[in-house]
Write an enzyme that holds these catalytic residues in place. Structure first.
Site, PDB file in Angstrom:
ATOM      1  N   GLU A 277      36.960 -21.390   7.592  1.00  0.00           N
ATOM      2  CA  GLU A 277      37.016 -21.619   6.141  1.00  0.00           C
ATOM      3  C   GLU A 277      35.680 -21.270   5.511  1.00  0.00           C
ATOM      4  O   GLU A 277      34.628 -21.367   6.162  1.00  0.00           O
ATOM      5  CB  GLU A 277      37.301 -23.109   5.876  1.00  0.00           C
ATOM      6  N   ASP A 278      35.701 -20.922   4.232  1.00  0.00           N
ATOM      7  CA  ASP A 278      34.451 -20.709   3.505  1.00  0.00           C
ATOM      8  C   ASP A 278      33.822 -22.037   3.104  1.00  0.00           C
ATOM      9  O   ASP A 278      32.632 -22.247   3.244  1.00  0.00           O
ATOM     10  CB  ASP A 278      34.684 -19.803   2.277  1.00  0.00           C
TER      11      ASP A 278
ATOM     12  N   ASP B  98      35.967 -28.686   0.269  1.00  0.00           N
ATOM     13  CA  ASP B  98      35.554 -29.356  -0.956  1.00  0.00           C
ATOM     14  C   ASP B  98      36.294 -30.700  -1.034  1.00  0.00           C
ATOM     15  O   ASP B  98      35.823 -31.700  -0.510  1.00  0.00           O
ATOM     16  CB  ASP B  98      35.898 -28.394  -2.104  1.00  0.00           C
TER      17      ASP B  98
ATOM     18  N   PHE C  43      29.290 -25.922  -7.836  1.00  0.00           N
ATOM     19  CA  PHE C  43      30.219 -24.813  -7.664  1.00  0.00           C
ATOM     20  C   PHE C  43      29.420 -23.588  -7.245  1.00  0.00           C
ATOM     21  O   PHE C  43      28.468 -23.201  -7.927  1.00  0.00           O
ATOM     22  CB  PHE C  43      31.011 -24.530  -8.942  1.00  0.00           C
TER      23      PHE C  43
ATOM     24  N   ARG D 236      32.186 -12.296  -5.068  1.00  0.00           N
ATOM     25  CA  ARG D 236      32.386 -12.413  -3.611  1.00  0.00           C
ATOM     26  C   ARG D 236      31.423 -11.506  -2.849  1.00  0.00           C
ATOM     27  O   ARG D 236      31.120 -11.746  -1.695  1.00  0.00           O
ATOM     28  CB  ARG D 236      33.816 -12.000  -3.232  1.00  0.00           C
TER      29      ARG D 236
END
Ligand code: IMP
Length: 180
Positions: A98-99, A102, A151, A164
């Site tokens: 996963e990036d 959260d 964020f 990205r």
């Protein structure tokens, strides 16, 4: 689309050093085994490309398309599979890559879904972790960096599909004037 100035909080060098450490740990944990790396699209595509190339045990890679943010900065809480795996994970050692974790809603959903396919083991590797936002706590086996409730974009992570391609991890700062 409003564009922002970015402020880098993790450089490409810091990330690549950490990715090598994560890969070493995975190599140790899976010595003598084969593993399946699952790329959670779209955000993990940069991370998995670097991680996979630093791992030395035999790997296969598959891709799972997931949408949970509706392109904005808040999780929708609803996880939608946009593209399924093309190979079986039954009886395989699987690592979800996963990036960012959260709220934990996405990873929680994915774990439950993938466990129904009976992998031999299922581990989680996330480049970033925001503990302050967790709604569904999940044990993450390999964490790159723990960050504050910010964020972030870059290194695969987006805001409305942009940013990205930035090599580091950045926060969005004040608006740059313009739109397309
Ligand atoms: P969760 O379900 O709230 O844990 O969110 C997981 C997904 O939301 C991640 O895989 C990202 O695609 C996206 N996401 C969460 N936080 C951020 C962020 O700070 N920047 C960009 N995307 C994020």
């Amino acid at each position: 689309m409003t564009f922002f100035n970015l402020k880098e909080i993790l450089s490409a060098k810091q990330i690549s050093d950490r990715v090598i450490e994560l890969a070493k740990k995975i190599d140790e944990d899976f010595a003598g085994q084969h593993i399946v790396l699952l790329c959670i699209l779209k955000g993990s595509f940069v991370f998995i490309a670097d991680l996979a190339r630093a791992i030395t045990v035999p790997v296969t890679i598959d891709f799972l398309g997931v949408q949970s943010y509706n392109g904005d900065t808040k999780s929708s809480g609803v996880v939608q599979i946009t593209q399924d795996l093309t190979t079986s994970i039954t009886d395989r050692h699987v690592i979800i890559v996963e990036d960012i974790v959260d709220t934990g809603l996405t990873i929680h959903y994915l774990i439950n879904m993938l466990l129904t396919r009976n992998p031999k083991t299922l581990k989680i590797c996330s480049l970033l972790y925001k503990p302050s936002k967790v709604i569904k706590p999940v044990d993450i086996d390999y964490i790159g960096f723990t960050i504050n409730d910010l964020f972030v974009v870059g290194y695969g992570l987006d805001y409305k599909q942009y940013y990205r391609n930035f090599p580091g991890i950045n926060i969005l700062e004040k608006e740059e004037n313009d739109s397309i």
